[in-house]
Motif scaffolding. Structure first.
Motif, PDB file in Angstrom:
ATOM      1  N   MET A   1       0.647  -1.165   0.059  1.00 49.84           N
ATOM      2  CA  MET A   1       0.028  -0.137  -0.036  1.00 49.84           C
ATOM      3  C   MET A   1       0.863   1.253  -0.279  1.00 49.84           C
ATOM      4  O   MET A   1       2.129   1.243   0.513  1.00 49.84           O
ATOM      5  CB  MET A   1      -0.916   0.035   1.311  1.00 49.84           C
ATOM      6  N   ASN A   2       0.298   2.281  -0.606  1.00 54.44           N
ATOM      7  CA  ASN A   2       0.708   3.462  -0.538  1.00 54.44           C
ATOM      8  C   ASN A   2       1.167   4.183   1.029  1.00 54.44           C
ATOM      9  O   ASN A   2       0.210   4.135   1.691  1.00 54.44           O
ATOM     10  CB  ASN A   2       0.114   4.584  -1.370  1.00 54.44           C
ATOM     11  N   LYS A   3       2.267   4.348   1.594  1.00 53.27           N
ATOM     12  CA  LYS A   3       2.408   4.638   2.740  1.00 53.27           C
ATOM     13  C   LYS A   3       2.822   6.265   2.849  1.00 53.27           C
ATOM     14  O   LYS A   3       3.050   6.968   3.855  1.00 53.27           O
ATOM     15  CB  LYS A   3       3.765   4.030   3.413  1.00 53.27           C
ATOM     16  N   GLU A   4       2.584   6.975   1.614  1.00 53.51           N
ATOM     17  CA  GLU A   4       2.519   8.537   1.761  1.00 53.51           C
ATOM     18  C   GLU A   4       1.037   8.985   2.120  1.00 53.51           C
ATOM     19  O   GLU A   4      -0.099   8.218   1.796  1.00 53.51           O
ATOM     20  CB  GLU A   4       2.937   8.921   0.412  1.00 53.51           C
ATOM     21  N   PHE A   5       0.945  10.076   2.583  1.00 54.98           N
ATOM     22  CA  PHE A   5      -0.208  11.006   2.728  1.00 54.98           C
ATOM     23  C   PHE A   5      -0.924  10.975   1.419  1.00 54.98           C
ATOM     24  O   PHE A   5      -0.483  11.339   0.468  1.00 54.98           O
ATOM     25  CB  PHE A   5      -0.115  12.096   3.255  1.00 54.98           C
ATOM     26  N   LEU A   6      -2.245  10.813   1.383  1.00 53.70           N
ATOM     27  CA  LEU A   6      -3.024  10.807   0.119  1.00 53.70           C
ATOM     28  C   LEU A   6      -3.433  12.309   0.160  1.00 53.70           C
ATOM     29  O   LEU A   6      -4.243  12.977   0.790  1.00 53.70           O
ATOM     30  CB  LEU A   6      -4.292   9.908   0.186  1.00 53.70           C
ATOM     31  N   TRP A   7      -2.951  12.876  -0.945  1.00 58.23           N
ATOM     32  CA  TRP A   7      -3.440  14.357  -1.545  1.00 58.23           C
ATOM     33  C   TRP A   7      -3.942  14.185  -2.805  1.00 58.23           C
ATOM     34  O   TRP A   7      -3.594  13.490  -3.910  1.00 58.23           O
ATOM     35  CB  TRP A   7      -1.998  15.174  -1.758  1.00 58.23           C
ATOM     36  N   ASN A  69      -1.524  12.719  -5.774  1.00 54.00           N
ATOM     37  CA  ASN A  69      -1.259  11.455  -5.707  1.00 54.00           C
ATOM     38  C   ASN A  69      -2.373  10.415  -5.503  1.00 54.00           C
ATOM     39  O   ASN A  69      -2.046   9.302  -5.449  1.00 54.00           O
ATOM     40  CB  ASN A  69       0.066  10.987  -4.757  1.00 54.00           C
ATOM     41  N   ALA A  70      -3.559  11.130  -5.601  1.00 52.58           N
ATOM     42  CA  ALA A  70      -4.858  10.125  -5.274  1.00 52.58           C
ATOM     43  C   ALA A  70      -5.973  10.670  -5.921  1.00 52.58           C
ATOM     44  O   ALA A  70      -6.060  11.858  -5.944  1.00 52.58           O
ATOM     45  CB  ALA A  70      -4.778   9.993  -3.899  1.00 52.58           C
ATOM     46  N   THR A 408      -5.462  10.534  13.751  1.00 49.28           N
ATOM     47  CA  THR A 408      -4.913   9.713  12.633  1.00 49.28           C
ATOM     48  C   THR A 408      -5.453   9.722  11.221  1.00 49.28           C
ATOM     49  O   THR A 408      -6.568   9.260  11.098  1.00 49.28           O
ATOM     50  CB  THR A 408      -4.717   8.081  12.807  1.00 49.28           C
ATOM     51  N   VAL A 409      -4.849  10.748  10.340  1.00 46.64           N
ATOM     52  CA  VAL A 409      -5.634  11.122   9.266  1.00 46.64           C
ATOM     53  C   VAL A 409      -4.760  10.742   8.132  1.00 46.64           C
ATOM     54  O   VAL A 409      -3.317  10.991   8.167  1.00 46.64           O
ATOM     55  CB  VAL A 409      -5.925  12.572   9.171  1.00 46.64           C
ATOM     56  N   LEU A 410      -5.227  10.004   6.917  1.00 48.30           N
ATOM     57  CA  LEU A 410      -4.343   9.144   6.106  1.00 48.30           C
ATOM     58  C   LEU A 410      -4.372   9.962   4.662  1.00 48.30           C
ATOM     59  O   LEU A 410      -3.646   9.755   4.027  1.00 48.30           O
ATOM     60  CB  LEU A 410      -4.894   7.774   5.989  1.00 48.30           C
ATOM     61  N   GLY A 411      -5.337  10.785   4.546  1.00 47.92           N
ATOM     62  CA  GLY A 411      -5.590  11.447   3.295  1.00 47.92           C
ATOM     63  C   GLY A 411      -6.467  12.638   3.393  1.00 47.92           C
ATOM     64  O   GLY A 411      -7.306  12.792   4.178  1.00 47.92           O
ATOM     65  N   ASN A 466       3.489  13.113   5.699  1.00 48.05           N
ATOM     66  CA  ASN A 466       4.230  11.832   5.714  1.00 48.05           C
ATOM     67  C   ASN A 466       4.460  11.509   7.020  1.00 48.05           C
ATOM     68  O   ASN A 466       4.349  10.352   7.442  1.00 48.05           O
ATOM     69  CB  ASN A 466       4.965  11.423   4.462  1.00 48.05           C
ATOM     70  N   GLY A 467       5.185  12.289   7.468  1.00 45.06           N
ATOM     71  CA  GLY A 467       5.934  11.975   8.564  1.00 45.06           C
ATOM     72  C   GLY A 467       5.034  11.738   9.965  1.00 45.06           C
ATOM     73  O   GLY A 467       5.177  11.060  10.923  1.00 45.06           O
ATOM     74  N   LYS A 468       3.584  12.071   9.765  1.00 46.49           N
ATOM     75  CA  LYS A 468       2.654  11.989  10.534  1.00 46.49           C
ATOM     76  C   LYS A 468       2.019  10.780  10.653  1.00 46.49           C
ATOM     77  O   LYS A 468       1.059  10.426  11.627  1.00 46.49           O
ATOM     78  CB  LYS A 468       1.869  13.162  10.772  1.00 46.49           C
ATOM     79  N   ILE A 469       2.084  10.129   9.536  1.00 43.45           N
ATOM     80  CA  ILE A 469       1.349   8.834   9.341  1.00 43.45           C
ATOM     81  C   ILE A 469       1.956   7.607   9.200  1.00 43.45           C
ATOM     82  O   ILE A 469       1.382   6.268   9.440  1.00 43.45           O
ATOM     83  CB  ILE A 469       0.368   8.846   8.210  1.00 43.45           C
ATOM     84  N   HIS A 470       3.104   7.650   9.165  1.00 49.38           N
ATOM     85  CA  HIS A 470       4.014   6.248   8.960  1.00 49.38           C
ATOM     86  C   HIS A 470       3.763   5.299   9.991  1.00 49.38           C
ATOM     87  O   HIS A 470       3.831   4.135   9.876  1.00 49.38           O
ATOM     88  CB  HIS A 470       5.445   6.652   8.805  1.00 49.38           C
TER      89      HIS A 470
END
Length: 473
Positions: A1-7, A69-70, A408-411, A466-470
């Motif tokens: 899965m994409n481990k980056e924040f979804l923008w 990216n989403a 916890t916000v993913l996107g 990104n640093g807040k969701i890993h």
């Protein structure tokens, strides 16, 4: 899965696709409604809309070029199963393969919604969401989508806004079937939640990668007077707008005081069956999608009457909203509002996220819609939508603050990718980051100032978000 924040940004099939009679597609209830005399407020249709059906590669490419990216989009049930059940349309199935593959081509993560208001007309005519048979019909449709696209899609939504859709259908009466009957509303919403839970169970049965959630329109509830009567009104509003959906899909059960109030009001709850609690418990979501636009101000109801008004004209007129013996909605006269009466209050997203963290600390959140609709004008080939930039800037900043405070916000998805058909409001109310010239032969796309602002915002904030969701993956 994409481990980056979804923008990203978002659309829905009926609002953007067009091609209403192409590719083997069957008729939906919105196809029929928009061609009927009931569609009288803004009598336009989504027959063409912004023609995503033929422009999908251009639109996804523009999205990616804008730094996103989403992309959240919905599948039209009637493209997969033209009659709602039974016969599959390979043309429709192949269309969404192309859309998803195009997302992957441009390194865009697809977030796919199975149902966003457009119901097969044959199922609608048989009672739609009021008929319990729809639960297994939805499961049939969901299973096909999961099996076709499940190895390509990491983020799924079962159903979009069970609360708001049924409020429009059976409260305001501005969506089909265009009635005002809250008893029918609760029945329809119950079956939506059952269908979602059953689809979640199928997703897990298939052992697919990724996450599955439900999208809830959710609102922080505020009071301007702090006393017992207003606090009770706020709780009743919270039950009505938020907890009746969110508790079910996250905790697997309705709040008991919600059920108690329905019984007190004399609603027929015979559609709630003995097996339903176990279905809910087995179908809790992996994440909660939140469509966040504004807050509500709760006040005590001034009597037993229910009076539900909505502004679909953008004329600035006030409307009354009261659920008899529950609550009424007030307003903060000091807050800026759109011509449709929506309060502009970015701080509200922080309050909402903190409420969700308190209620459901184990469940991550994706902001699946956030945006503002208004009148946009082209000036020398450009669209200077500074009001939208200010709105979105405020929301993104408050989301980041909520993440810093433990949410916890993913996107985050802006509504909408481009200008689309706005339910009942038509085409004058524009939400898009990209302007659609509806008068041009090829529906020319023009990026607005907000498109470029969003691109820069993503570039500047990507690393910090990104640093807040890993830690949750």
């Amino acid at each position: 899965m994409n481990k980056e924040f979804l923008w990203g940004s978002a659309t829905a099939a009926y609002q953007c696709e067009g091609g209403w009679k192409e590719g083997g597609k069957g008729l939906s209830n919105w196809d029929v409604f928009c061609h009927s005399e009931k569609n009288s407020v803004n009598p336009v249709t989504g027959d063409v809309a912004c023609d995503f059906y033929h422009h999908y590669e251009e639109d996804i490419r523009m999205l990616a070029e804008g730094g996103q990216n989403a992309y959240r989009f919905s599948i039209a049930w009637t493209r997969i199963l033209p009659d709602g059940t039974g016969r599959k349309s390979q043309e429709g199935i192949d269309f969404y393969h192309r859309v998803i593959d195009t997302c992957r081509k441009y390194h865009v993560e697809p977030l796919v919604t199975l149902y966003h208001y457009d119901l097969p007309e044959s199922i609608y005519e048989a009672g739609g969401w009021e008929n319990r048979n729809i639960v297994e019909q939805f499961v049939e449709y969901a299973r096909i989508c999961f099996e076709e696209y499940g190895q390509k899609v990491n983020y799924w939504v079962t159903i979009n806004e069970p609360n708001y859709e049924t409020l429009c259908c059976y409260g305001f009466g501005n969506y089909p079937p265009n009635v005002k009957d809250l008893g029918r509303r609760w029945r329809a919403m119950h079956h939506m939640l059952l269908a979602s839970a059953r689809a979640v169970a199928v997703f897990r049965e298939l052992k697919l990668p990724g996450m599955v959630g439900l999208v809830s329109d959710s609102y922080p509830i505020a009071v301007l007077t702090d006393n017992e009567a207003h606090r009770k009104a706020a709780h009743m509003a919270d039950l009505f707008f938020n907890l009746c959906v969110n508790d079910v899909c996250v905790k697997g059960a309705y709040p008991q005081d919600f059920l108690d109030q329905l019984k007190k009001d004399g609603y027929d709850l015979s559609y709630m069956k003995e097996e339903d609690p176990s279905i809910f418990a087995d179908g809790c979501v992996d994440y909660l999608g939140i469509n966040a636009y504004n807050r509500y101000i709760a006040e005590p109801a001034d009597g037993p009457e229910t009076n539900l008004g909505v502004n679909n004209t953008g004329d600035g007129k006030k409307t009354k909203f009261q659920i008899g013996n529950w609550f009424s909605l007030g307003e903060d006269s000091e807050m800026e509002k759109t011509p449709w009466g929506m309060e502009i209050n970015p701080r509200s997203i922080y309050d909402l996220l903190m409420d969700l963290k308190r209620l459901y600390p184990q469940i991550p959140v994706i902001i699946t819609e956030n945006g503002v609709g208004n009148y946009d004008e082209v000036v020398d080939g450009q669209i200077h939508d500074q009001y939208r930039i200010a709105y979105l800037e405020g929301y993104v900043d408050w989301i980041e603050r909520a993440m810093e405070d433990g949410c916890t916000v993913l996107g985050y998805f802006v509504w909408s990718t481009m200008d689309v058909y706005s339910w009942i409001n038509g085409y004058k109310k524009r939400y898009g980051l990209v302007y659609i010239d509806y008068d041009s032969d090829d529906l020319v796309r023009i990026p607005k100032d907000s498109y470029y602002w969003y691109k820069n915002k993503i570039q500047n904030r990507r690393k910090s978000f990104n640093g807040k969701i890993h830690s949750i993956y």
